[in-house]
Design a protein around this motif. Sequence first.
Motif, mmCIF file in Angstrom:
data_model
loop_
_atom_site.group_PDB
_atom_site.id
_atom_site.type_symbol
_atom_site.label_atom_id
_atom_site.label_comp_id
_atom_site.label_asym_id
_atom_site.label_seq_id
_atom_site.Cartn_x
_atom_site.Cartn_y
_atom_site.Cartn_z
ATOM 1 N N ALA A 1 0.827 -1.207 0.000
ATOM 2 C CA ALA A 1 0.000 0.000 0.000
ATOM 3 C C ALA A 1 0.865 1.263 0.000
ATOM 4 C CB ALA A 1 -0.927 -0.007 1.215
ATOM 5 N N ALA A 2 1.910 1.275 0.841
ATOM 6 C CA ALA A 2 2.775 2.459 0.927
ATOM 7 C C ALA A 2 3.525 2.683 -0.380
ATOM 8 C CB ALA A 2 3.762 2.288 2.084
ATOM 9 N N ARG B 1 7.037 1.562 16.944
ATOM 10 C CA ARG B 1 5.720 1.528 16.313
ATOM 11 C C ARG B 1 5.233 2.949 16.022
ATOM 12 N NH1 ARG B 1 2.252 -2.527 16.885
ATOM 13 N NH2 ARG B 1 3.282 -3.128 18.835
ATOM 14 N N LEU B 2 5.342 3.810 17.018
ATOM 15 C CA LEU B 2 4.899 5.190 16.857
ATOM 16 C C LEU B 2 5.709 5.897 15.774
ATOM 17 C CD1 LEU B 2 3.165 7.592 17.771
ATOM 18 C CD2 LEU B 2 4.887 8.072 19.534
ATOM 19 N N PHE B 3 7.021 5.636 15.737
ATOM 20 C CA PHE B 3 7.872 6.303 14.747
ATOM 21 C C PHE B 3 7.486 5.896 13.325
ATOM 22 C CE2 PHE B 3 11.582 6.643 12.021
ATOM 23 C CZ PHE B 3 12.016 7.935 12.289
ATOM 24 N N HIS B 4 7.353 4.594 13.076
ATOM 25 C CA HIS B 4 7.036 4.137 11.730
ATOM 26 C C HIS B 4 5.638 4.579 11.294
ATOM 27 C CE1 HIS B 4 10.568 1.546 12.253
ATOM 28 N NE2 HIS B 4 10.549 1.400 10.958
ATOM 29 N N VAL B 5 4.692 4.484 12.202
ATOM 30 C CA VAL B 5 3.322 4.900 11.861
ATOM 31 C C VAL B 5 3.281 6.409 11.607
ATOM 32 C CG1 VAL B 5 0.960 5.106 12.733
ATOM 33 C CG2 VAL B 5 2.238 2.981 13.068
ATOM 34 N N ALA B 6 4.009 7.181 12.422
ATOM 35 C CA ALA B 6 4.038 8.634 12.235
ATOM 36 C C ALA B 6 4.659 9.003 10.891
ATOM 37 C CB ALA B 6 4.804 9.297 13.376
ATOM 38 N N ALA B 7 5.721 8.291 10.489
ATOM 39 C CA ALA B 7 6.341 8.572 9.188
ATOM 40 C C ALA B 7 5.371 8.292 8.048
ATOM 41 C CB ALA B 7 7.612 7.727 9.029
ATOM 42 N N LEU B 8 4.660 7.165 8.126
ATOM 43 C CA LEU B 8 3.688 6.844 7.085
ATOM 44 C C LEU B 8 2.521 7.828 7.111
ATOM 45 C CD1 LEU B 8 3.654 2.960 7.424
ATOM 46 C CD2 LEU B 8 4.529 4.281 5.487
ATOM 47 N N ALA C 1 -7.263 10.522 -8.414
ATOM 48 C CA ALA C 1 -6.080 9.663 -8.389
ATOM 49 C C ALA C 1 -5.240 9.962 -7.153
ATOM 50 C CB ALA C 1 -5.259 9.864 -9.656
ATOM 51 N N MET C 2 -5.062 11.252 -6.845
ATOM 52 C CA MET C 2 -4.317 11.623 -5.639
ATOM 53 C C MET C 2 -5.036 11.138 -4.387
ATOM 54 S SD MET C 2 -1.470 13.423 -6.331
ATOM 55 C CE MET C 2 -1.170 14.635 -5.052
ATOM 56 N N ALA C 3 -6.379 11.182 -4.414
ATOM 57 C CA ALA C 3 -7.142 10.702 -3.260
ATOM 58 C C ALA C 3 -6.937 9.204 -3.052
ATOM 59 C CB ALA C 3 -8.635 11.014 -3.461
ATOM 60 N N VAL C 4 -6.869 8.449 -4.155
ATOM 61 C CA VAL C 4 -6.611 7.010 -4.054
ATOM 62 C C VAL C 4 -5.233 6.762 -3.441
ATOM 63 C CG1 VAL C 4 -6.219 4.902 -5.398
ATOM 64 C CG2 VAL C 4 -8.153 6.377 -5.937
ATOM 65 N N LEU C 5 -4.247 7.548 -3.855
ATOM 66 C CA LEU C 5 -2.896 7.391 -3.309
ATOM 67 C C LEU C 5 -2.869 7.717 -1.820
ATOM 68 C CD1 LEU C 5 -0.749 8.997 -6.168
ATOM 69 C CD2 LEU C 5 -1.367 6.597 -5.843
ATOM 70 N N ALA C 6 -3.594 8.766 -1.423
ATOM 71 C CA ALA C 6 -3.662 9.118 0.001
ATOM 72 C C ALA C 6 -4.341 8.009 0.799
ATOM 73 C CB ALA C 6 -4.404 10.439 0.183
ATOM 74 N N ALA C 7 -5.394 7.420 0.236
ATOM 75 C CA ALA C 7 -6.082 6.326 0.923
ATOM 76 C C ALA C 7 -5.153 5.126 1.089
ATOM 77 C CB ALA C 7 -7.338 5.931 0.142
ATOM 78 N N ALA C 8 -4.327 4.847 0.073
ATOM 79 C CA ALA C 8 -3.372 3.747 0.176
ATOM 80 C C ALA C 8 -2.354 4.026 1.280
ATOM 81 C CB ALA C 8 -2.670 3.533 -1.159
ATOM 82 N N GLY C 9 -1.892 5.273 1.374
ATOM 83 C CA GLY C 9 -0.958 5.625 2.438
ATOM 84 C C GLY C 9 -1.585 5.478 3.815
#
Length: 415
Positions: A13-14, A68-75, A163-171
């Motif tokens: 997804a990312a 966990r917090l660091f990786h989730v915050a980066a994503l 398309a940008m909204a789909v990318l944001a949803a994937a992130g």
Amino acid sequence: MQGFGRYLAAALAARFASEGMSLAVVLLALERTGSAAYGAFVLTAWLAPHVLAAPLAGAAAARTRRPRLFHVAALAGFTCAVAALSLLLGRAPAPLVLAVALLGGSCGPMVTGGMSSLVAGLVPAGAGRDRAYAWDASTYNAAAVTAPAVVGLAVALGSAAPAMAVLAAAGALAALLAATLPYGTRGPDPVGHAGSPPGAPAGLGAGLAALWRVRELRAITSATTLAFVGIGTLTTTSVLLASRLGSPGGGGWLMTAFAVGALAGSLTLGRITSVEPGRLARRAMAGTGLALAAAAFAPSVASAAVFFAAAGVCDGPLLTATLRIRSEYAPDAVRTQVFTLGAGLKLTAASVGAALVGLAADAPPQALLAAISALILAAAALHAVVARPGAAPAGAAATGPSAGSATAPAGRRTP
């Protein structure tokens, strides 16, 4: 393999969101401002921080008490930047748009190398981890195939904004899945590097020092960086080649053929664990270079697509081999830095290649493709030279069997 399935879903997804940005940003800028150049500047701002942010992100990930917090915050930061650009691009002042792109791009290293560094904590060392890296590499290739297609479909149906909204949803999905992964378990340093006990904090220069001092890391990093100068020119060159062959829209087909081949290669050849990863990397680069050299002589887009697909099949195992080498030879304390730095250097090299081919766009595309082939073949030769035992840099301290000797990691067979 606890959580590895969720990891793959998060990584896909990312990386889907990351791969789609290069096309979606340019198309959205063209739609709203009539200037593709503006989109290119925004994309440059998005890509530019990668190599600078990579050591910072890697060091912070290694030092944090709450991974966990660091990786989730980066994503989450990456996702928020994508969503903000979908709203601001073409509507807000350019400095604000570029600032958002810079901030979002600073999270990029954690989407690529940063996530791959988690595999060692999810899968035990051995053949199972080697196969896990093949699956991880396939997420890059799957994203490279699907993201441009989805973005192109969304634009064809109406606008680049969805398309940008789909990318944001994937992130956002990637961030949610990352929150469910197990963290805090580090695998043992596979080559027993002195001075790198598990969990020991490392300075900003430690990852770069490991890339230089450890022979296998130095070999794969220098070779793939050189190869990606060529790979970075491939998209533009494919468009020029297709136009020269009488099919102006055929460049997309060529790159799709390459991406599909790479996905197939990572899922088949990339899963071969009986071949030492350095040897696999050299063979992958040599095969890719030779296939692209043959494509330079193709008489039609259809025949060129066959050679591009073959080049992709050869390229597929390269990422798998690279990930295996980083995992096996990076000192545990700087593992994340090694992954993020390696990814950042490759992306920067690709950006340099894209700029170079822009300057040489008037040259015959067959000559450009031959130059790409030569760069990739030179990268294979460079790896062979640097990886040779005794090729350690002068004055480098031995850090274990991977620095200056041909000894394989404990428990691994040397074919």
